[in-house]
Design a protein around this motif. Structure first.
Motif, PDB file in Angstrom:
ATOM      1  N   LYS A  81       0.491  -9.544  -7.498  1.00 15.40           N
ATOM      2  CA  LYS A  81      -0.161 -10.725  -6.906  1.00 15.40           C
ATOM      3  C   LYS A  81       0.652 -12.007  -7.025  1.00 15.40           C
ATOM      4  O   LYS A  81       0.661 -12.828  -6.093  1.00 15.40           O
ATOM      5  CB  LYS A  81      -1.549 -10.917  -7.509  1.00 15.40           C
ATOM      6  CG  LYS A  81      -1.581 -11.236  -8.991  1.00 15.40           C
ATOM      7  CD  LYS A  81      -2.998 -11.306  -9.510  1.00 15.40           C
ATOM      8  CE  LYS A  81      -3.063 -11.566 -11.007  1.00 15.40           C
ATOM      9  NZ  LYS A  81      -2.514 -12.872 -11.385  1.00 15.40           N
ATOM     10  N   TYR A 124      -5.930  -1.321  -7.886  1.00 12.64           N
ATOM     11  CA  TYR A 124      -6.281  -2.645  -8.400  1.00 12.64           C
ATOM     12  C   TYR A 124      -5.313  -3.071  -9.504  1.00 12.64           C
ATOM     13  O   TYR A 124      -4.883  -4.230  -9.556  1.00 12.64           O
ATOM     14  CB  TYR A 124      -7.719  -2.606  -8.921  1.00 12.64           C
ATOM     15  CG  TYR A 124      -8.143  -3.839  -9.674  1.00 12.64           C
ATOM     16  CD1 TYR A 124      -8.531  -4.988  -8.993  1.00 12.64           C
ATOM     17  CD2 TYR A 124      -8.172  -3.850 -11.064  1.00 12.64           C
ATOM     18  CE1 TYR A 124      -8.927  -6.127  -9.682  1.00 12.64           C
ATOM     19  CE2 TYR A 124      -8.569  -4.979 -11.757  1.00 12.64           C
ATOM     20  CZ  TYR A 124      -8.942  -6.110 -11.071  1.00 12.64           C
ATOM     21  OH  TYR A 124      -9.320  -7.232 -11.751  1.00 12.64           O
ATOM     22  N   THR A 167      -7.965 -12.488  -6.216  1.00 14.43           N
ATOM     23  CA  THR A 167      -6.916 -12.582  -7.218  1.00 14.43           C
ATOM     24  C   THR A 167      -6.793 -14.001  -7.761  1.00 14.43           C
ATOM     25  O   THR A 167      -6.961 -14.983  -7.043  1.00 14.43           O
ATOM     26  CB  THR A 167      -5.557 -12.147  -6.638  1.00 14.43           C
ATOM     27  OG1 THR A 167      -5.242 -12.965  -5.510  1.00 14.43           O
ATOM     28  CG2 THR A 167      -5.593 -10.693  -6.198  1.00 14.43           C
ATOM     29  N   ILE A 173      -2.125  -4.149  -7.899  1.00 19.08           N
ATOM     30  CA  ILE A 173      -2.264  -5.482  -7.309  1.00 19.08           C
ATOM     31  C   ILE A 173      -2.082  -6.559  -8.380  1.00 19.08           C
ATOM     32  O   ILE A 173      -1.466  -7.602  -8.138  1.00 19.08           O
ATOM     33  CB  ILE A 173      -3.633  -5.616  -6.620  1.00 19.08           C
ATOM     34  CG1 ILE A 173      -3.651  -4.768  -5.343  1.00 19.08           C
ATOM     35  CG2 ILE A 173      -3.944  -7.078  -6.280  1.00 19.08           C
ATOM     36  CD1 ILE A 173      -5.036  -4.586  -4.755  1.00 19.08           C
ATOM     37  N   ILE A 228       1.421  -4.227  -1.246  1.00 16.75           N
ATOM     38  CA  ILE A 228      -0.036  -4.273  -1.340  1.00 16.75           C
ATOM     39  C   ILE A 228      -0.674  -3.617  -0.118  1.00 16.75           C
ATOM     40  O   ILE A 228      -1.605  -2.819  -0.230  1.00 16.75           O
ATOM     41  CB  ILE A 228      -0.523  -5.727  -1.497  1.00 16.75           C
ATOM     42  CG1 ILE A 228      -0.106  -6.280  -2.860  1.00 16.75           C
ATOM     43  CG2 ILE A 228      -2.044  -5.819  -1.332  1.00 16.75           C
ATOM     44  CD1 ILE A 228      -0.375  -7.755  -3.044  1.00 16.75           C
ATOM     45  N   VAL A 240      -6.380  -0.006   0.032  1.00 16.30           N
ATOM     46  CA  VAL A 240      -6.498  -1.356   0.582  1.00 16.30           C
ATOM     47  C   VAL A 240      -6.884  -1.274   2.055  1.00 16.30           C
ATOM     48  O   VAL A 240      -6.117  -0.785   2.885  1.00 16.30           O
ATOM     49  CB  VAL A 240      -5.199  -2.155   0.390  1.00 16.30           C
ATOM     50  CG1 VAL A 240      -5.257  -3.471   1.166  1.00 16.30           C
ATOM     51  CG2 VAL A 240      -4.968  -2.444  -1.094  1.00 16.30           C
ATOM     52  N   ILE A 286      -9.029  -9.277  -1.272  1.00 17.07           N
ATOM     53  CA  ILE A 286      -8.574  -7.929  -0.930  1.00 17.07           C
ATOM     54  C   ILE A 286      -9.775  -6.991  -0.867  1.00 17.07           C
ATOM     55  O   ILE A 286     -10.547  -6.882  -1.823  1.00 17.07           O
ATOM     56  CB  ILE A 286      -7.549  -7.423  -1.962  1.00 17.07           C
ATOM     57  CG1 ILE A 286      -6.374  -8.412  -2.070  1.00 17.07           C
ATOM     58  CG2 ILE A 286      -7.046  -6.036  -1.571  1.00 17.07           C
ATOM     59  CD1 ILE A 286      -5.373  -8.080  -3.142  1.00 17.07           C
TER      60      ILE A 286
END
Length: 419
Positions: free
Chosen positions: A409, A402, A337, A405, A356, A362, A388
């Motif tokens: 993030k 994704y 990220t 995230i 997350i 994940v 990740i």
């Protein structure tokens, strides 16, 4: 009391090098660490020295060899990029199996690396190196834009610029020449290369006596910033039978042969150009985004474990793995990220972390910063904020998580000040 196990020497086992000791220990080995610099390098997470019988701080070759000799090591290998040259020297002095000594510099210096491939007849970028900004800009102008400007001996996207004008080349070259690499080495020269058009891939292998196992091929997805920095975003695992995996694997085998890589792990980055594969660079160490549990799950093996097997059980490695390749067991993505935050981390946003962690695909993730650390806008791999690992049966589910995230993030790190 059981007799002591074989001794393995790791040089500069930073970052992903931390995964090597448990894999060697699982096969009965004991470990000694060699630190190539007087102080640990602050740019990378430090190795856990408690797992080693001794940490030897390298001062000169004769002294370090004398300190290692009583251990009668079975191998010496680099745990991370800055240890490559010293590991080669130590292995040679101790009479241990090693990559071709005369090509050691070409496995570390990016200019020599590409020229070695060119001499072997392999497709690669045009390039020029110099400590003079004007000379670098002149080469770029004569050979055509875009070009890539970067240091000769760094990694992780450090100091890499994509340039489309004379002014951009001059600014990038000046920035490289005025800076140190992430390993604390000064840049006396900068490298300018023709831009390779096409998708970029990672090709990871393990070698023993020049025979290799293909650990995985991943496709990079990067984002080009307005500053000319091409930052890592994510990479996804390809099936070993899909194109262009066979072409990439065959090209990297040729590149490793040309560079004298006969033992240990390798991490190659390759562009699939309209004229075929072309090497960006190759490191003689395990991949930076390698995690044993994740890679075992998605590819049926991991580069650290296979490296330990090759060194400690070479007959088994040659019988069961040499000439073979990984199997894709599920869809898999590793993402790094980025951020535009600028300040000091005050605390971790636990709610965002928990959200997350709860996402379906994940597998695990690593926070790269802690309270009190400086957070800066992302320009390379080392200034990314999290790593990740994601996997599942369905790429659509990974893509969905994704995207989530991406929303969460910057809620993970709460900053106390800016500037």
């Amino acid at each position: 009391m059981s007799p002591p196990g074989p001794v393995v020497v790791l040089v500069d086992a930073y970052t992903s090098g931390q995964y090597l000791p448990p894999e060697f220990a699982a096969l009965g080995a004991e470990l000694v660490h060699v630190q190539s610099t007087a102080e640990l390098m602050p740019s990378m997470p430090a190795p856990d020295l408690s797992v080693y019988r001794e940490n030897i701080v390298h001062e000169d070759l004769v002294k370090t060899v004398a300190q290692l000799a009583p251990y009668r090591p079975v191998c010496v290998m680099a745990g991370q990029e800055p240890g490559v040259l010293l590991a080669d020297e130590l292995a040679g002095e101790l009479g241990l199996p090693a990559n071709t000594a005369s090509l050691s510099a070409a496995r570390r210096d990016k200019y020599q690396m590409i020229e070695t491939l060119r001499a072997a007849g392999l497709h690669c970028a045009g390039q020029f190196k110099s400590g003079d900004v004007a000379a670098l800009a002149d080469w770029a102008g004569r050979n055509g834009y875009p070009v890539v400007v970067k240091p000769l001996r760094s990694a992780a996207g450090d100091g890499v610029f994509v340039c489309a004008t004379d002014g951009e080349v001059r600014a990038a070259a000046a920035a490289v020449l005025a800076s140190d690499t992430i390993y604390g080495e000064g840049n006396a020269e900068a490298l300018v290369q023709s831009y390779l058009h096409g998708p970029e891939y990672v090709v990871d292998m393990v070698s023993y006596e020049g025979r290799r196992y293909l650990c995985g091929v991943w496709q990079y997805h990067k984002r080009l910033l307005a500053s000319g920095r091409n930052i890592y975003d994510r990479e996804h695992l390809l099936h070993p039978d899909e194109e262009p995996v066979p072409q990439l694997a065959a090209y990297v085998e040729q590149a490793l042969d040309a560079l004298g890589v006969r033992y240990g792990p390798s991490h190659a980055e390759v562009i699939m150009t309209p004229d075929g594969p072309a090497l960006v660079e190759v490191g003689c160490r395990i991949a930076g985004n390698m995690h044993p549990g994740f890679h075992d799950r998605c590819a049926g093996g991991n580069q650290a474990g296979l490296t330990a097997l090759a060194w400690l059980r070479p007959g088994r490695f040659l019988r069961d793995h040499a000439g073979r390749r990984y199997g894709k067991r599920c869809e898999a993505v590793c993402c790094t990220t980025s951020t535009t935050l600028d300040g000091v981390v005050d605390h971790i946003g636990r709610d965002a972390v928990e959200q997350i962690a709860a996402l379906e695909t994940v597998h695990r993730f690593d926070l790269k910063l802690a309270p009190g650390d400086r957070i800066r806008p992302t320009v390379d791999l080392y200034s990314s904020t999290m790593r990740i690992f994601m996997c599942g049966a369905d790429m659509a589910a990974i893509d969905r998580d994704y995207q989530r995230i991406g929303v969460l993030k910057d809620r993970v790190y709460r900053i106390s000040e800016s500037g």
